[in-house]
Design an enzyme around this catalytic site. Structure first.
Site, PDB file in Angstrom:
ATOM      1  N   GLY A  77       0.981  -1.104  -0.073  1.00  0.00           N
ATOM      2  CA  GLY A  77       0.098  -0.120  -0.057  1.00  0.00           C
ATOM      3  C   GLY A  77       0.742   1.134   0.045  1.00  0.00           C
ATOM      4  O   GLY A  77       0.800   2.348   0.860  1.00  0.00           O
ATOM      5  N   HIS A  78       1.887   1.229  -0.933  1.00  0.00           N
ATOM      6  CA  HIS A  78       2.813   2.357  -0.959  1.00  0.00           C
ATOM      7  C   HIS A  78       3.572   2.175  -2.251  1.00  0.00           C
ATOM      8  O   HIS A  78       3.722   1.285  -2.868  1.00  0.00           O
ATOM      9  CB  HIS A  78       3.766   2.468   0.251  1.00  0.00           C
ATOM     10  CG  HIS A  78       4.649   1.364   0.613  1.00  0.00           C
ATOM     11  ND1 HIS A  78       4.570   0.250   1.055  1.00  0.00           N
ATOM     12  CD2 HIS A  78       5.980   0.859  -0.042  1.00  0.00           C
ATOM     13  CE1 HIS A  78       5.288  -0.570   1.011  1.00  0.00           C
ATOM     14  NE2 HIS A  78       6.199  -0.331   0.251  1.00  0.00           N
ATOM     15  N   ALA A  79       4.383   3.365  -2.668  1.00  0.00           N
ATOM     16  CA  ALA A  79       5.148   3.393  -3.631  1.00  0.00           C
ATOM     17  C   ALA A  79       6.876   3.747  -3.046  1.00  0.00           C
ATOM     18  O   ALA A  79       6.942   4.251  -1.761  1.00  0.00           O
ATOM     19  CB  ALA A  79       4.818   4.200  -4.687  1.00  0.00           C
TER      20      ALA A  79
END
Length: 141
Positions: A54-56
């Site tokens: 749930g991130h980059a």
């Protein structure tokens, strides 16, 4: 910022050496993976129905391997999404910077091994999806 897409990410077949006493797979810096490994960690005991990721990342490259069990990885470049099912310990998913990732559908006993190009740096993370979209479209937050 280099513009990356989900098509810059790919499954990598790792060497699998079979022996009657079991198999071995070797991962080597700048050879098996196209980066030097600076950090290794693994996720395990993920409760049913939970998601990870749930991130980059702005600069980090990763190779994600299902060391045991299975799980899915959905990659998102802000325009296109691709989902990969990881379930073989001799395959890894190479993820380039600037790609949002979500890990789901963990089987019981799954172990997710992550090889990363950099040490942990909170400033490299983009944890808000709307900020990620602005970053991808404008190169700024």
């Amino acid at each position: 910022m280099i513009k990356t897409t989900v098509y810059d990410c790919s499954l990598i077949e790792l060497s699998k050496h079979h022996h009657e006493k079991g198999n071995i797979t070797v991962v080597e810096n700048n050879f098996t993976v196209p980066f030097g490994i600076q950090r290794t960690y693994y996720l395990y005991d993920i409760p049913g129905g939970e998601s990870r990721g749930g991130h980059a990342h702005r600069e980090l490259h990763q190779l994600i391997i299902a060391a045991s069990g299975s799980f899915s990885v959905t990659l998102d470049d802000g325009n296109v999404k691709r989902t990969f099912m990881l379930n073989r310990p001799y395959q890894g998913l190479l993820i380039v910077p600037g790609i949002w990732r979500t890990l789901d559908d963990f089987s019981s006993g799954a172990v997710c091994l992550v090889l990363a190009s950099k040490k942990y740096d909170e400033l490299d993370y983009i944890r808000n999806y709307q900020e990620f979209i602005v970053y991808k479209n404008n190169g700024i937050e």
